[in-house]
Design an enzyme around this catalytic site. Structure first.
Site, PDB file in Angstrom:
ATOM      1  CB  CYS A  79      29.816 -14.336  -9.102  1.00 13.76           C
ATOM      2  SG  CYS A  79      30.454 -15.953  -8.606  1.00 13.76           S
ATOM      3  CG  HIS A  85      29.185 -15.878 -13.948  1.00 13.45           C
ATOM      4  ND1 HIS A  85      29.864 -14.714 -13.668  1.00 13.45           N
ATOM      5  CD2 HIS A  85      29.555 -16.773 -12.987  1.00 13.45           C
ATOM      6  CE1 HIS A  85      30.619 -14.894 -12.603  1.00 13.45           C
ATOM      7  NE2 HIS A  85      30.447 -16.131 -12.160  1.00 13.45           N
TER       8      HIS A  85
END
Length: 536
Positions: free
Chosen positions: A325, A437
């Site tokens: 991310c 994630h």
């Protein structure tokens, strides 16, 4: 409702444990927290964002997480400001003073979420935040006694004995409550106890006499592996000894979703360390740059304290580097912020991946299903391995499709499989990045990562053992539930629930009765029941 005498008293754990017990006893149970402040968040099936603490509690209750369980999420962006997320969607960033004035406007959203959750639940276990005795906040309280009143919920007060001063914290908390608030506290739970409970009993008896509230349980210091609230997690501060495979996660100031790496802690011979300085970095086999709430700010932090230069040096010397991310964005060549989402302007990245990121005004929040494409370099064994996870980020990253890391598609939405992520592989370098994630949680993925790191060192994976991560979590929830049953008077808890149910039913009956009396003048034996009921 589970409240605490202070932050980190154990509210989240007790809430999760009660959810598991009620579920085991055959009830439809759901967790609820009106307002959560955390950088660890989760994306639900419909793309809504919520705090991970309620996700853990939902898992314990054997139900699917929903943003109804956490209608307000605050994600700190600075020491005095937070992004405000309502019903799973960001509505803007506010300073602490701005939010303090604004938050009571969110009461309808809170009660609507609570009401919808109530329709499908037998029991709701509500978690408070911090302490109900924060007297400077009580006038605008929507998460402790304010929430308990709105939900008409009996309260269990949890106190942490491990920090010392437990009886003073219990007594002081209760004495700072208003009389009607104290009456709502039906039980005290002493948490994190070490030693012989018999030695503690005189103190328990005295606190019961002084407060008039029974102690319904003494929980020992539990050794269960259940995800923690982010800022207070012992995972981040525990100094772990370096083992056969050493993974160093950069503990950037606004790190989010560190739970992405918990799976590595289940593998014998692996050390997972969180480091903040060059001296702490030592000589890891893999460096991970995690997600963050402020990519540019945390990149500048690494630049200023020397970690950026050290990571670049290690990458060119052969150390594996993996970004997730915000960490993936940092590994690119440039970060552009034309709308001032973070700090505005252009900021150079580490340049270890051939990607560029442009921050967008709207966040991408979506669950994804996918698999690794043609992975090159040290992690080539991951090719074709499937995973499930979620994206939660501001920004669009432009990358070379020929160097993509994964192939994936949105879950529960129309969409084709598309490439994502990036990799930079040479005879020396092994640098990877992805927005997903939970990418390491897929079946066998963490094990393959560890085996590859072992092989790079000329070691064999024969002694590496893993278990299914989901099965492991279920096992930990059951261990927690067993400890709740053994150390908390569940008979007393159920008695409290029966009493509150009677009260709620009576209130509902009275409300319906009053509504009926508005339409008709009912007289029985000369008594006007409108007057009698309203006077009562």
């Amino acid at each position: 409702m589970v409240q605490g005498t202070m932050s980190n008293a154990g509210k989240s754990l007790v809430t999760a444990g009660l959810c598991r017990v009620f579920n085991q006893d055959g009830y439809k149970v759901a967790p609820f927290k009106s307002q959560n402040m955390a950088l660890n968040s989760f994306i639900t099936r419909n793309g809504a964002e919520m705090g991970r603490a309620q996700v853990v509690q939902a898992e314990a209750a054997n139900i699917e997480p929903s943003a109804l369980m956490n209608p307000i999420l605050l994600k700190p962006t600075s020491d005095s400001g937070s992004q405000v997320i309502v019903n799973g969607e960001a509505i803007g960033t506010m300073t602490a003073a701005e939010y303090f004035k604004f938050k009571t406007n969110l009461i309808p959203d809170i009660m609507k979420a609570y009401g919808q959750l109530s329709e499908s639940s037998d029991v709701i276990v509500i978690e408070g935040a911090g302490s109900p005795a924060e007297i400077n906040l009580k006038s605008q309280d929507i998460v402790n006694m304010g929430m308990a009143k709105m939900a008409k919920a009996p309260v269990l007060l949890v106190a942490d004995i491990d920090r010392g001063g437990v009886f003073a914290s219990i007594y002081g908390t209760l004495m700072l409550l208003e009389e009607d608030e104290r009456a709502m506290v039906k039980g005290i739970i002493v948490n994190k106890f070490r030693g012989d409970v018999d030695i503690l009993r005189p103190g328990l008896k005295m606190i019961e006499e002084k407060t008039g509230v029974p102690v319904v349980g003494v929980l020992p210091m539990l050794h269960v592996d259940i995800e923690d609230e982010d800022s207070l997690s012992e995972r981040l501060t525990t100094h772990t000894e370096v083992q056969a495979v050493d993974i160093a996660v950069i503990r950037i100031p606004r790190m989010s979703n560190y739970t992405d790496f918990n799976v590595f802690e289940l593998i014998p011979g692996v050390s997972l360390r969180y480091v903040q300085s060059v001296s702490e970095l030592k000589n890891p086999d893999m460096i991970v740059i995690p997600g963050t709430k402020n990519t540019i700010g945390d990149l500048k932090w690494m630049r200023q304290n020397g970690l950026e230069a050290e990571i670049m040096k290690r990458a060119h010397a052969g150390t594996v580097v993996f970004g997730i991310c915000g960490g993936y964005q940092m590994l690119g060549k440039n970060l552009s912020d034309p709308y001032g989402v973070e700090e505005g302007g252009d900021t150079a990245g580490l340049g270890l991946l051939d990607v560029e990121t442009i921050f967008a005004e709207k966040k991408r929040t979506i669950q994804v299903d996918g698999y690794f494409g043609e992975v090159k370099g040290i992690f080539s064994a991951l090719t074709g391995r499937s995973f499930y996870g979620y994206e939660i980020h501001s920004g669009i990253t432009n990358f070379d499709d020929g160097k993509s890391l994964t192939l994936m598609k949105p879950i529960h939405e129309a969409g084709e499989i598309s490439p994502e992520g990036s990799q930079n592989i040479s005879d020396i370098m092994n640098v990877y990045g992805t927005y997903v994630h939970g990418v390491f949680d897929g079946e066998g993925i963490a094990r393959l990562v560890v085996e590859a790191l072992l092989a790079k060192k000329g070691m064999k994976p024969d002694d590496i053992k893993t278990i299914n991560f989901n099965d492991y979590k279920k096992q930990q929830y059951d261990i927690l539930a067993n400890s709740i049953r053994e150390n908390i008077d569940m008979k007393k808890i159920y008695e409290i629930l029966v009493e509150v149910q009677k009260d709620v039913e009576q209130i509902n009956f009275n409300e319906k009765f009053k509504d009926h009396l508005k339409e008709a003048n009912i007289l029985y034996k000369g008594i006007d029941y409108r007057v009698t009921l309203l006077e009562a």
